[in-house]
Design a protein around this motif. Structure first.
Motif, PDB file in Angstrom:
ATOM      1  N   ALA A 141      -3.038  14.230   8.100  1.00 43.32           N
ATOM      2  CA  ALA A 141      -2.370  13.999   6.829  1.00 43.32           C
ATOM      3  C   ALA A 141      -2.805  12.840   6.140  1.00 43.32           C
ATOM      4  O   ALA A 141      -3.014  11.919   6.673  1.00 43.32           O
ATOM      5  N   SER A 142      -2.646  12.878   4.591  1.00 44.58           N
ATOM      6  CA  SER A 142      -3.023  11.754   3.898  1.00 44.58           C
ATOM      7  C   SER A 142      -1.969  10.614   4.027  1.00 44.58           C
ATOM      8  O   SER A 142      -0.580  11.058   4.270  1.00 44.58           O
ATOM      9  N   PHE A 143      -2.521   9.488   4.059  1.00 41.71           N
ATOM     10  CA  PHE A 143      -1.392   8.411   4.310  1.00 41.71           C
ATOM     11  C   PHE A 143      -0.231   8.267   3.130  1.00 41.71           C
ATOM     12  O   PHE A 143       0.660   8.054   3.368  1.00 41.71           O
ATOM     13  N   MET A 144      -0.751   8.748   2.057  1.00 37.34           N
ATOM     14  CA  MET A 144       0.175   9.096   0.932  1.00 37.34           C
ATOM     15  C   MET A 144       1.431   9.771   1.259  1.00 37.34           C
ATOM     16  O   MET A 144       2.505   9.317   0.798  1.00 37.34           O
ATOM     17  N   LEU A 179      -4.883   3.384  -6.082  1.00 33.14           N
ATOM     18  CA  LEU A 179      -3.764   4.425  -5.876  1.00 33.14           C
ATOM     19  C   LEU A 179      -4.590   5.549  -5.108  1.00 33.14           C
ATOM     20  O   LEU A 179      -4.010   6.278  -4.022  1.00 33.14           O
ATOM     21  N   VAL A 180      -5.670   6.018  -5.441  1.00 32.89           N
ATOM     22  CA  VAL A 180      -6.679   7.081  -4.840  1.00 32.89           C
ATOM     23  C   VAL A 180      -6.882   6.782  -3.436  1.00 32.89           C
ATOM     24  O   VAL A 180      -7.015   7.459  -2.523  1.00 32.89           O
ATOM     25  N   LYS A 181      -7.085   5.194  -3.128  1.00 37.98           N
ATOM     26  CA  LYS A 181      -7.715   4.716  -1.835  1.00 37.98           C
ATOM     27  C   LYS A 181      -6.462   5.230  -1.002  1.00 37.98           C
ATOM     28  O   LYS A 181      -6.687   5.409   0.302  1.00 37.98           O
ATOM     29  N   ALA A 182      -5.125   5.017  -1.308  1.00 37.44           N
ATOM     30  CA  ALA A 182      -3.813   5.183  -0.373  1.00 37.44           C
ATOM     31  C   ALA A 182      -3.813   6.620  -0.033  1.00 37.44           C
ATOM     32  O   ALA A 182      -3.120   6.770   0.809  1.00 37.44           O
ATOM     33  N   ALA A 183      -4.386   7.524  -0.861  1.00 40.37           N
ATOM     34  CA  ALA A 183      -4.418   9.112  -0.467  1.00 40.37           C
ATOM     35  C   ALA A 183      -5.661   9.306   0.122  1.00 40.37           C
ATOM     36  O   ALA A 183      -5.490  10.538   0.685  1.00 40.37           O
ATOM     37  N   SER A 184      -6.757   8.462   0.338  1.00 45.31           N
ATOM     38  CA  SER A 184      -8.025   9.005   0.827  1.00 45.31           C
ATOM     39  C   SER A 184      -8.163   8.847   2.320  1.00 45.31           C
ATOM     40  O   SER A 184      -9.335   8.958   2.696  1.00 45.31           O
ATOM     41  N   CYS A 185      -7.168   8.585   2.759  1.00 45.33           N
ATOM     42  CA  CYS A 185      -7.260   8.159   4.275  1.00 45.33           C
ATOM     43  C   CYS A 185      -5.908   8.617   5.100  1.00 45.33           C
ATOM     44  O   CYS A 185      -5.006   8.794   4.317  1.00 45.33           O
ATOM     45  N   THR A 186      -6.015   8.675   6.307  1.00 44.90           N
ATOM     46  CA  THR A 186      -4.869   9.170   6.984  1.00 44.90           C
ATOM     47  C   THR A 186      -4.040   7.629   7.762  1.00 44.90           C
ATOM     48  O   THR A 186      -4.895   6.699   7.552  1.00 44.90           O
ATOM     49  N   ALA A 187      -2.940   7.783   7.966  1.00 43.79           N
ATOM     50  CA  ALA A 187      -2.478   6.890   8.689  1.00 43.79           C
ATOM     51  C   ALA A 187      -2.988   6.153   9.913  1.00 43.79           C
ATOM     52  O   ALA A 187      -3.072   4.744  10.175  1.00 43.79           O
ATOM     53  N   SER A 188      -3.607   7.059  10.725  1.00 48.48           N
ATOM     54  CA  SER A 188      -4.468   6.540  11.758  1.00 48.48           C
ATOM     55  C   SER A 188      -5.683   5.784  11.417  1.00 48.48           C
ATOM     56  O   SER A 188      -6.193   4.910  12.335  1.00 48.48           O
ATOM     57  N   GLU A 189      -5.962   5.964  10.409  1.00 48.51           N
ATOM     58  CA  GLU A 189      -7.265   5.138   9.797  1.00 48.51           C
ATOM     59  C   GLU A 189      -6.762   3.794   9.109  1.00 48.51           C
ATOM     60  O   GLU A 189      -7.338   2.978   9.294  1.00 48.51           O
ATOM     61  N   VAL A 217       0.832  -1.080   0.090  1.00 46.73           N
ATOM     62  CA  VAL A 217       0.171   0.015   0.080  1.00 46.73           C
ATOM     63  C   VAL A 217       0.703   1.135   0.108  1.00 46.73           C
ATOM     64  O   VAL A 217       0.431   2.288  -0.657  1.00 46.73           O
ATOM     65  N   SER A 218       1.969   1.125   0.630  1.00 48.52           N
ATOM     66  CA  SER A 218       2.993   2.479   0.648  1.00 48.52           C
ATOM     67  C   SER A 218       3.451   2.361  -0.876  1.00 48.52           C
ATOM     68  O   SER A 218       3.691   3.411  -1.093  1.00 48.52           O
ATOM     69  N   ASN A 219       3.866   1.359  -1.532  1.00 44.24           N
ATOM     70  CA  ASN A 219       4.099   1.559  -3.146  1.00 44.24           C
ATOM     71  C   ASN A 219       2.977   2.410  -3.572  1.00 44.24           C
ATOM     72  O   ASN A 219       3.213   3.157  -4.618  1.00 44.24           O
ATOM     73  N   ASP A 220       1.788   1.816  -3.464  1.00 46.96           N
ATOM     74  CA  ASP A 220       0.475   2.635  -4.069  1.00 46.96           C
ATOM     75  C   ASP A 220       0.641   4.121  -3.657  1.00 46.96           C
ATOM     76  O   ASP A 220       0.413   4.975  -4.787  1.00 46.96           O
ATOM     77  N   ALA A 221       0.931   4.382  -2.488  1.00 49.76           N
ATOM     78  CA  ALA A 221       0.762   5.771  -2.131  1.00 49.76           C
ATOM     79  C   ALA A 221       1.902   6.497  -2.864  1.00 49.76           C
ATOM     80  O   ALA A 221       1.682   7.802  -3.274  1.00 49.76           O
ATOM     81  N   MET A 222       3.069   6.013  -2.915  1.00 44.69           N
ATOM     82  CA  MET A 222       4.324   6.908  -3.764  1.00 44.69           C
ATOM     83  C   MET A 222       3.940   6.679  -5.197  1.00 44.69           C
ATOM     84  O   MET A 222       4.296   7.760  -5.843  1.00 44.69           O
ATOM     85  N   ASP A 223       3.160   5.697  -5.762  1.00 45.94           N
ATOM     86  CA  ASP A 223       2.686   5.930  -7.166  1.00 45.94           C
ATOM     87  C   ASP A 223       1.844   6.926  -7.372  1.00 45.94           C
ATOM     88  O   ASP A 223       1.652   7.624  -8.480  1.00 45.94           O
TER      89      ASP A 223
END
Length: 611
Positions: free
Chosen positions: A273-276, A234-244, A200-206
């Motif tokens: 912040a966005s998890f991304m 990819l959008v999902k990785a940016a649509s939430c926070t790390a705490s979520e 999922v962090s790869n998705d975030a960086m993408d």
């Protein structure tokens, strides 16, 4: 520490990112060969490096026939101006700072010690971006040194400090992610969770790459691409926070705390912040190496200013803009009105670019409310300004060896006994001066003098240190006063209280500095607001929440091309926060302004240049 070699960079993910951006433009780039270094057409303004960033505004210095005016001399403004200059535009950059150009890359001295205003470390994107903006080969531009301990490659040391506990062993973040084996060994029962995190962090960086590429496109095409072309994962990785997101991968609170530990780099709490971004800083910095400009942070601005000036432009300080002028007949931006004694009008033929941030631009620089109403432009967005920082500047009368300091960053992350950092974080933001500082206050510690080898070689028995603590503007707002220079009674006492708490954490990690601290100075979000003119002392402009990157309406409002004809935005509000990404924001703005073929020319002659 080691010098960053271009051959290493070529094999990195950053070059892949540029290839991705190039494809998004559908540009067939032909590799052009050059026999010598690039030469600027006009050297009349090239002068000593000492004076390069200190050209004071006066009306006599304003060139005639200006094509573009850029407001703000941070990396985005200067990078945009440099690309436009290479395309034949005469550009004037107006910087309000009273002493120096460069925005967050400028440095300052206090009682013989040297400090950074905003750039504490970065990643190697800057090398090819400088090559692109300046029309040089990568080996000819400002070079960088990778941080780290000798023979160890540790760049960041993360301490998950247990409340009322003694000093723990750090988790060492190593260059090229050499720490991953240790991460898996530290949590042997969490292999599945870590595997999922890596994915999922790869998705975030993408997502970061996709977001940058999207900003190159016209707004109508961006909307289409986001809706139909971007993978939902990819959008999902940016649509939430790390705490979520992280609790869906594991219930191990210590692991969650570690994976989100470098959140201060994002400019926002990990529950905002966005998890991304949280994932990108945790993995991206170590993947490519934390690095610092050779010659200090100001070397970055010194690389760009000569390009602008050699094409007939100018970069001026003490040049505060009162407002952007919109022609009442054409409805188009036609220049700026200066905040000087004569309210001087400076015209431009083509455009004004604001790198002052969304709120500064539309709330303070576009003063005609009718124009904003006509185009449906709000003064502020649904996403607020980000938090700021308390920054503690410390001067130590000792060498780095004497105090056991190395060219690494220290992260102090308080946690509860179960390893949960989010409870401690919530307690800090609810009552920042309550409890013990060690148990409450998350801190980032870095040593500017160890990163700038030129300075440290001249001052071997002096060490400068900076501590960053995220802070809300509201904690200090009551002391602001009527003007930027006035502070109400109690402000200095409040600063001293913060200073004592910062030093408590500092001495905990560097006990050998006791009795050797010659200087301890503290700035607050009010300082950021005064010197960098950032609305409410925001460290990264508009807050980096998930909505900023995934809400179509907010993405549209933060687009580079303003709805007001002749006005463009650049900087961290339009793309992402971070000095290097601001460089890229400036390039993208210049490309959006000048179109496909101009972008093709710059890319063809810069990105793919060989030795």
């Amino acid at each position: 520490a080691m010098s960053l070699k271009f051959d290493d960079f070529v094999s990195s993910n950053y070059l892949k990112t540029y290839a991705f951006i190039g494809l998004s433009l559908s540009i067939g780039v032909i590799v052009l060969q050059r026999k010598s270094k690039s030469k600027y057409p006009d050297k009349s303004l090239i002068r000593s490096e000492r004076s390069l960033l200190h050209d004071k505004y006066s009306t006599s210095k304003i060139p005639s026939d200006i094509n573009v005016i850029v407001i703000g001399s941070g990396m985005s403004g200067l990078s945009c101006a440099a690309v436009l200059a290479r395309l034949g535009k005469k550009v004037v950059v107006l910087e309000q700072h009273p002493d120096v150009a460069g925005g967050g890359t400028h440095t300052f001295d206090l009682k013989g010690y040297h400090f950074d205003s905003g750039l504490h470390y970065t990643v190697p994107w800057s090398i090819p971006i400088f090559a692109l903006t300046c029309g040089k080969k990568p080996k000819e531009v400002c070079q960088f040194t990778v941080m780290g301990e000798p023979n160890d490659d540790t760049v960041d040391k993360v301490y998950l400090h247990t409340i009322s506990g003694s000093k723990v062993e750090p988790f060492c973040m190593r260059y090229k992610e050499k720490h991953l084996k240790e991460l898996y060994a530290m949590f042997p029962s969490e292999k599945n969770a870590l595997d999922k995190f890596m994915k999922v962090s790869n998705d975030a960086m993408d997502f970061v790459k996709v977001f940058l590429a999207m900003r190159l496109l016209p707004s109508w095409l961006q909307d289409f691409a986001w809706k139909y072309l971007v993978p939902s994962r990819l959008v999902k990785a940016a649509s939430c926070t790390a705490s979520e997101l992280l609790p869906t991968l594991t219930s191990n609170k210590k692991l969650i705390s570690l994976l989100s530990s470098m959140w201060i780099d994002t400019g926002a709490r990990p529950d905002r912040a966005s998890f991304m971004l949280t994932a990108s800083v945790f993995r991206g910095v170590s993947m490519e190496g934390g690095c610092y400009p050779q010659g200090g942070a100001e070397a970055m601005a010194r690389e760009l200013v000569p390009v602008i000036e050699s094409y007939g432009g100018r970069v001026l300080i003490r040049a505060a803009v009162k407002h952007i002028s919109v022609n009442k007949i054409s409805g188009r931006v036609d220049g700026v009105v200066m905040d000087d004694s004569s309210n001087t009008f400076i015209p431009c033929k083509e455009a004004v670019v604001s790198s002052a941030g969304y709120v500064n631009t539309y709330k303070h620089l576009i003063v005609d409310q009718a124009i904003k109403s006509q185009f449906g432009i709000p003064n502020e967005l649904a996403v607020p300004q980000s938090a700021g920082f308390v920054m503690c500047n410390i001067g130590i009368a000792a060498s780095a060896d004497e105090i056991d300091a190395t060219n690494t960053n220290t992260w102090h992350i308080p946690t509860h006994h179960d390893g949960d950092s989010f409870q401690a974080l919530a307690a800090f933001f609810q009552d920042p001066l309550g409890g013990e500082a060690l148990d409450r206050m998350p801190v980032f510690i870095t040593f500017p003098s160890l990163k700038d080898k030129n300075w440290s070689s001249k001052h071997p028995n002096k060490t400068s240190c900076q501590m960053l603590v995220m802070a809300e503007y509201q904690w200090f707002e009551a002391y602001k006063g009527d003007t930027d220079k006035d502070r109400l009674q109690g402000y200095e006492e409040l600063k001293q209280l913060w200073l004592s708490r910062c030093l408590e954490v500092f001495y905990f990690y560097f006990p050998k500095t006791r009795g050797k601290v010659e200087l301890a100075d503290l700035s607050t979000p009010l300082s950021i607001e005064r010197y960098l003119r950032s609305e409410k002392g925001a460290a990264v402009g508009i807050d980096v929440t998930p909505e900023r990157f995934t809400d179509p309406a907010i993405r549209s409002q933060l687009d580079i091309c303003s709805k007001i004809p002749g006005l463009y935005l650049t900087g961290q509000d339009t793309v992402l926060c971070g000095v290097t990404l601001c460089q890229l924001a400036g390039v993208i703005t210049a490309f959006r302004m000048t179109g496909l073929w101009a972008a093709t020319k710059i890319l063809a002659t810069s990105i793919l240049l060989g030795d």
